[in-house]
Structures are given as structure tokens and as C-alpha cells.
Write a protein that holds these residues in place. Sequence first.
Motif, PDB file in Angstrom:
ATOM      1  N   GLU A 211       0.835  -1.200   0.000  1.00  0.00           N
ATOM      2  CA  GLU A 211       0.000   0.000   0.000  1.00  0.00           C
ATOM      3  C   GLU A 211       0.870   1.250   0.000  1.00  0.00           C
ATOM      4  O   GLU A 211       0.421   2.339  -0.310  1.00  0.00           O
ATOM      5  N   LYS A 212       2.117   1.090   0.400  1.00  0.00           N
ATOM      6  CA  LYS A 212       3.020   2.243   0.561  1.00  0.00           C
ATOM      7  C   LYS A 212       3.545   2.690  -0.797  1.00  0.00           C
ATOM      8  O   LYS A 212       3.865   1.865  -1.644  1.00  0.00           O
ATOM      9  N   PHE A 213       3.625   4.004  -0.996  1.00  0.00           N
ATOM     10  CA  PHE A 213       4.192   4.518  -2.245  1.00  0.00           C
ATOM     11  C   PHE A 213       5.714   4.540  -2.187  1.00  0.00           C
ATOM     12  O   PHE A 213       6.296   4.757  -1.131  1.00  0.00           O
ATOM     13  N   GLY A 214       6.339   4.328  -3.335  1.00  0.00           N
ATOM     14  CA  GLY A 214       7.792   4.425  -3.408  1.00  0.00           C
ATOM     15  C   GLY A 214       8.222   5.862  -3.666  1.00  0.00           C
ATOM     16  O   GLY A 214       7.398   6.774  -3.707  1.00  0.00           O
ATOM     17  N   GLU A 215       9.520   6.082  -3.834  1.00  0.00           N
ATOM     18  CA  GLU A 215      10.038   7.430  -4.132  1.00  0.00           C
ATOM     19  C   GLU A 215       9.588   7.842  -5.525  1.00  0.00           C
ATOM     20  O   GLU A 215       9.683   7.076  -6.480  1.00  0.00           O
ATOM     21  N   LYS A 216       9.147   9.105  -5.632  1.00  0.00           N
ATOM     22  CA  LYS A 216       8.515   9.575  -6.854  1.00  0.00           C
ATOM     23  C   LYS A 216       9.518  10.331  -7.734  1.00  0.00           C
ATOM     24  O   LYS A 216      10.293  11.140  -7.246  1.00  0.00           O
ATOM     25  N   VAL A 217       9.449  10.056  -9.012  1.00  0.00           N
ATOM     26  CA  VAL A 217      10.285  10.778  -9.976  1.00  0.00           C
ATOM     27  C   VAL A 217       9.363  11.561 -10.904  1.00  0.00           C
ATOM     28  O   VAL A 217       8.314  11.064 -11.308  1.00  0.00           O
ATOM     29  N   GLU A 218       9.750  12.794 -11.203  1.00  0.00           N
ATOM     30  CA  GLU A 218       8.948  13.597 -12.128  1.00  0.00           C
ATOM     31  C   GLU A 218       9.648  13.632 -13.491  1.00  0.00           C
ATOM     32  O   GLU A 218      10.851  13.875 -13.571  1.00  0.00           O
ATOM     33  N   LEU A 219       8.883  13.353 -14.544  1.00  0.00           N
ATOM     34  CA  LEU A 219       9.444  13.379 -15.896  1.00  0.00           C
ATOM     35  C   LEU A 219       8.958  14.628 -16.626  1.00  0.00           C
ATOM     36  O   LEU A 219       7.770  14.926 -16.628  1.00  0.00           O
ATOM     37  N   LYS A 220       9.910  15.320 -17.245  1.00  0.00           N
ATOM     38  CA  LYS A 220       9.551  16.535 -17.995  1.00  0.00           C
ATOM     39  C   LYS A 220      10.087  16.449 -19.414  1.00  0.00           C
ATOM     40  O   LYS A 220      10.771  15.505 -19.768  1.00  0.00           O
ATOM     41  N   ASN A 221       9.763  17.493 -20.173  1.00  0.00           N
ATOM     42  CA  ASN A 221      10.222  17.603 -21.561  1.00  0.00           C
ATOM     43  C   ASN A 221       9.603  16.545 -22.474  1.00  0.00           C
ATOM     44  O   ASN A 221      10.251  15.994 -23.366  1.00  0.00           O
ATOM     45  N   LEU A 222       8.333  16.276 -22.238  1.00  0.00           N
ATOM     46  CA  LEU A 222       7.640  15.261 -23.036  1.00  0.00           C
ATOM     47  C   LEU A 222       6.816  16.003 -24.078  1.00  0.00           C
ATOM     48  O   LEU A 222       5.829  16.637 -23.747  1.00  0.00           O
ATOM     49  N   ASN A 223       7.268  15.959 -25.332  1.00  0.00           N
ATOM     50  CA  ASN A 223       6.612  16.839 -26.311  1.00  0.00           C
ATOM     51  C   ASN A 223       5.655  16.143 -27.270  1.00  0.00           C
ATOM     52  O   ASN A 223       5.254  16.707 -28.266  1.00  0.00           O
ATOM     53  N   MET A 230       6.732   6.394 -24.188  1.00  0.00           N
ATOM     54  CA  MET A 230       8.087   5.829 -24.204  1.00  0.00           C
ATOM     55  C   MET A 230       8.840   6.152 -22.914  1.00  0.00           C
ATOM     56  O   MET A 230       9.554   5.314 -22.365  1.00  0.00           O
ATOM     57  N   ALA A 231       8.687   7.396 -22.423  1.00  0.00           N
ATOM     58  CA  ALA A 231       9.407   7.790 -21.206  1.00  0.00           C
ATOM     59  C   ALA A 231       8.917   6.981 -20.003  1.00  0.00           C
ATOM     60  O   ALA A 231       9.715   6.586 -19.153  1.00  0.00           O
ATOM     61  N   TRP A 256      13.280  13.896 -20.397  1.00  0.00           N
ATOM     62  CA  TRP A 256      13.238  12.882 -21.457  1.00  0.00           C
ATOM     63  C   TRP A 256      14.042  13.393 -22.647  1.00  0.00           C
ATOM     64  O   TRP A 256      13.859  14.518 -23.112  1.00  0.00           O
ATOM     65  N   ASP A 257      14.962  12.566 -23.113  1.00  0.00           N
ATOM     66  CA  ASP A 257      15.749  12.903 -24.300  1.00  0.00           C
ATOM     67  C   ASP A 257      15.215  12.031 -25.430  1.00  0.00           C
ATOM     68  O   ASP A 257      15.481  10.830 -25.472  1.00  0.00           O
ATOM     69  N   SER A 258      14.435  12.634 -26.340  1.00  0.00           N
ATOM     70  CA  SER A 258      13.764  11.800 -27.336  1.00  0.00           C
ATOM     71  C   SER A 258      14.756  11.228 -28.340  1.00  0.00           C
ATOM     72  O   SER A 258      14.538  10.166 -28.899  1.00  0.00           O
ATOM     73  N   ARG A 259      15.894  11.930 -28.541  1.00  0.00           N
ATOM     74  CA  ARG A 259      16.858  11.402 -29.517  1.00  0.00           C
ATOM     75  C   ARG A 259      17.540  10.139 -28.981  1.00  0.00           C
ATOM     76  O   ARG A 259      17.714   9.176 -29.694  1.00  0.00           O
ATOM     77  N   MET A 262      15.888   8.149 -23.669  1.00  0.00           N
ATOM     78  CA  MET A 262      16.142   7.842 -22.261  1.00  0.00           C
ATOM     79  C   MET A 262      15.880   9.085 -21.415  1.00  0.00           C
ATOM     80  O   MET A 262      15.776  10.202 -21.932  1.00  0.00           O
ATOM     81  N   THR A 263      15.758   8.869 -20.096  1.00  0.00           N
ATOM     82  CA  THR A 263      15.599  10.013 -19.193  1.00  0.00           C
ATOM     83  C   THR A 263      16.937  10.245 -18.498  1.00  0.00           C
ATOM     84  O   THR A 263      17.719   9.324 -18.322  1.00  0.00           O
ATOM     85  N   PHE A 264      17.201  11.504 -18.132  1.00  0.00           N
ATOM     86  CA  PHE A 264      18.376  11.749 -17.301  1.00  0.00           C
ATOM     87  C   PHE A 264      18.052  12.801 -16.243  1.00  0.00           C
ATOM     88  O   PHE A 264      17.157  13.635 -16.441  1.00  0.00           O
ATOM     89  N   ALA A 265      18.791  12.734 -15.120  1.00  0.00           N
ATOM     90  CA  ALA A 265      18.480  13.588 -13.975  1.00  0.00           C
ATOM     91  C   ALA A 265      18.711  15.047 -14.316  1.00  0.00           C
ATOM     92  O   ALA A 265      19.712  15.407 -14.927  1.00  0.00           O
ATOM     93  N   MET A 266      17.747  15.917 -13.936  1.00  0.00           N
ATOM     94  CA  MET A 266      17.908  17.349 -14.163  1.00  0.00           C
ATOM     95  C   MET A 266      18.198  18.048 -12.839  1.00  0.00           C
ATOM     96  O   MET A 266      19.126  18.791 -12.702  1.00  0.00           O
TER      97      MET A 266
END
Length: 490
Positions: A211-223, A230-231, A256-259, A262-266
Motif C-alpha cells: 500500500e506504501k508509495f515508493g520514491e517519486k520521480v517527475e518526468l519533464k520535456n515530453l513533447n 516511451m518515457a 526525457w531525451d527523445s533522440r 532515455m531520461t536523465f536527472a535534471m
Amino acid sequence: MKYEPIIGLEVHVQLNTASKIFCGCSTRFGAGPNTQTCPVCSGLPGGLPVLNSEALKKVVLAGLALGCEISGNSTFDRKNYFYPDLPKAYQISQFYRPICLGGYIELPSGGPPGQPMRRIGLTRIHLEEDAGKSIHSEDPEHPISYVDFNRSGVPLIEIVSEPDIRTSDEAYGYLQRLKSIMKYLNVSDCNMEEGSLRCDVNISLREKGSEKFGEKVELKNLNSFRSVKMAIDYEIDRQAKLLAAKERIVQETRLWDSRRAMTFAMRSKEEARDYRYFPDPDLPPIHLDEKYIEDCRLALPELPDRKKARFMEEYSLSEQDAEVLTSARELADYFEMTVSRGAVPRRASNWIQSELLSRLDDVDRIGAFIVTPEKLAALLSLIEDNTISGKIAKAVFGEMAESGADAETIIREKGLRQVTDSSEIGQIADRIIVANPCSVADYIHGKEKALKFLVGQVMKESRGKANPRMTNEILLEKLSRLQRLNEGGR
Ligand SMILES: [Zn+2]
């Protein structure tokens, strides 16, 4: 997989008002940099905001269409952060008392037909202003950045979902549905390329059954919707591998790097308290009475679900066909216009879904398609009255989509009119019977399949113009006569 993805979406939708949310500047896309600005939206000292009543109406319409509770008392707050595209160093948003609460979007369950819809809950919808836009020179010799404030103060609504989404397909379906409803309401053009629909993803994984949530990651730059899908898939995979290796997931914002796909930390993810939200003293609270909300409710157009039910009822379409045709307002309108010009609904539905949609990259552009509903209806009526066969009609449609000419003209110029003269078909049939003695013999000796071959030969000889039903009848009659003769001769 032993983990369950927990996904929530934050979607920003630019409202298509003529002027900005707190000033009278134009919102037109594509104007020269900083040509649509004033002291209010460029953050000059002393500029005071005044709420655009159209923006207010549009967010209420969006909230009603998504089943939200509309708050009678909402307020604006300042979200404080420094960035070059934010000249006031705060964004006017709604934090403590947003205008819409709750609500949901329903998606097909994905299972067999008749299953209940999957309901994705909404947390809130609030109104806010957009920021300006940074433009970075691509010349490495002269690394200069510019700021264009034309977008600063364009009205936005932010639609925040509950963490109810479990797969990338669901996220994709949610976005499609959301876009469809926004376009039905005409509150936004939802053009992702021009940034009028933007989506951030919150995603974490937890062990199935937990029931517990894990650590949350936010994804940006999704165009695009595709990059959202895919991200999410990439991130599920990345987080699952970390968890399996007993490594910690860092709470952070990733791009998100569409080329490179993959995702990378900002940066590490900021929290609400980092923004020092406080009520905006320049804007009074928004009070909405029952009458205002009811008037908006009455102004709601027919939405996709209702339209789908009506299409099934009124035009006797299958659920699947009605679903496709009502998935975009423009598509539904095109279908109904075609039918109103006399096309048989089911035939119009089949043609639009196969011939027409296969020629359109973007269903949003169907209104500008060269074959208008009038022209399509005229073509379909020519199949109906046996002027041309369905097969020839497809070729004619191809020509219409290329040149924009109408069906009658193409049929006349190319001599494609169907042959329905029985003596003309009879003459061709006689020639085919003489030229194919083996097939004729096969038929006489009981091989039904040989008839199909002979019909095909007549159709070929007539260059597809012989009426297939008549061809079939005439050949059958001639062959039966031969058969009788053959039996009489024995
Ligand atoms: Zn302005």
C-alpha cells in the motif's frame, strides 16, 4: 514483473482566449518576439492584474465536463521562484483554493466488450498564467540566451490526476481522452507542437500488494503523447532494475531525451514548501454563484460519451465504430455532414474509417481535407445507385483526394461508369465462355468455384466496370443452359 507502477499526470492546457489572463495583450502564436507585451505581463513595477472573464468561463466548462466540483470561492496565490522567463519572480497560480476539485476521466477497460470503464480520478484543476520563453542561440561561438515574453500571461489550466494510472497505455489513453474533451469544449486547440498542451509525469514503483508509495520521480520535456508513453516505459524499466538491485530511487526531476530515448536527472525535485506560496494581494477572490455555474453547464456541448451513444442509436453503428467516429469532434462533424448530404450512415462510417483516415496524418485537419463531406456523399450515392462498383469507387476516391475533383467528373472523363446493360455484359460473358472451355466444363461437372473464376474474367474484360451482381446472374443463366444441354445430350 513484481512491481506495480503508480503514475499521475499533470497536464497544462493553454486556453484559447483572444487575450491574456491578466491583461489585454494578444495570445496569438508565432508573432515577433516581445511584440505582445505590456507592463502587466512583462512584470513592470506597478502593473496590476485583472482576471479575463473568458478564461474563467473556460476553466469552469472544463471542470464541469470532467465531473469536477466547481468551487464557489477560489483564490489566486503566488508561486515564488526565480527564472529569466518569469519577470515578476513569481507565477500567479492557485494553490490553496483551486477552482475545480475532484472529477475523473473514463477509459475503455481494454478487456472484452461490456466491461465497465476504467475511471482515472482527478485531484484538481486550477487556473494560472504561463511563463515567457527562453530562446538559446545554437551557435557555440556566441552562446547567447534571449527571452520572449509573448507567452508570459497566456492563460493555462493545470489538470492534476490522482496516482491512478498503472501503465503507459493508460497514460496515453488518458491524454487522448483529455485532449478530445478539451477540443469538444473549444477551450484549447491542444496543439502539442505549439506547446498548448504539455504533460509532466509523476511515477514511482512499489511491490505488488504493497500500500506504501515508493520514491517519486517527475518526468519533464515530453513533447508528444508518444514520448510520454516511451518515457514511462523507460522509467518503469530503470526503476525496476534499481529496486531489484536493492538500490535507492532518488526523488528528482528527470528530462526525457527523445533522440537517445532515455531520461536523465535534471535536478532534485522541489516541494510545495520551496515555492513559498502565499495569497496574491493584487487579485480579489473569485466568487461564483449557482446561476453562473448552471449557465456554464447549459452551455456545455454534446460530449464524446453522449455523442457515441447517440451515434449508436440514431445511425445503428456498432460501439467500436461510434467510438472511433466520436473520438475527435471534427471527425464526428465530418461524419454527420456526410450523412446529412444523403450518405447511408454505415457506408459513410466504413469509408471514413478506412479510405479517409488512412490518408490523413492528423485527424484534426479533417475539416480542411480536400474531399469535403458533400463530395464524399456524392461519391457514395453513385455506389448506391449502381453507377460504379465499390472497387472503382475506391480508385475514384484516390483521384479525388489527389486532385480535389468531384466523383462525377472523374467518372465521366475516365469512362468508369458501370456497365448495367445486360446485352453488353452478355456479349462479354459469351466471349469468356468460349475462351475458357475447361472452367466451363469444371462448372458443369459440379465445381462451383469455377463460376467465381469466370465472373472474375468478365469483370477483368470489362475493366472492372461490369455490374458484379448482373455479371453473376447472366453467367449463371448461360452456364445452366449449357448444363441442361449437356445432360440432355447424354
Ligand atoms: Zn500584457
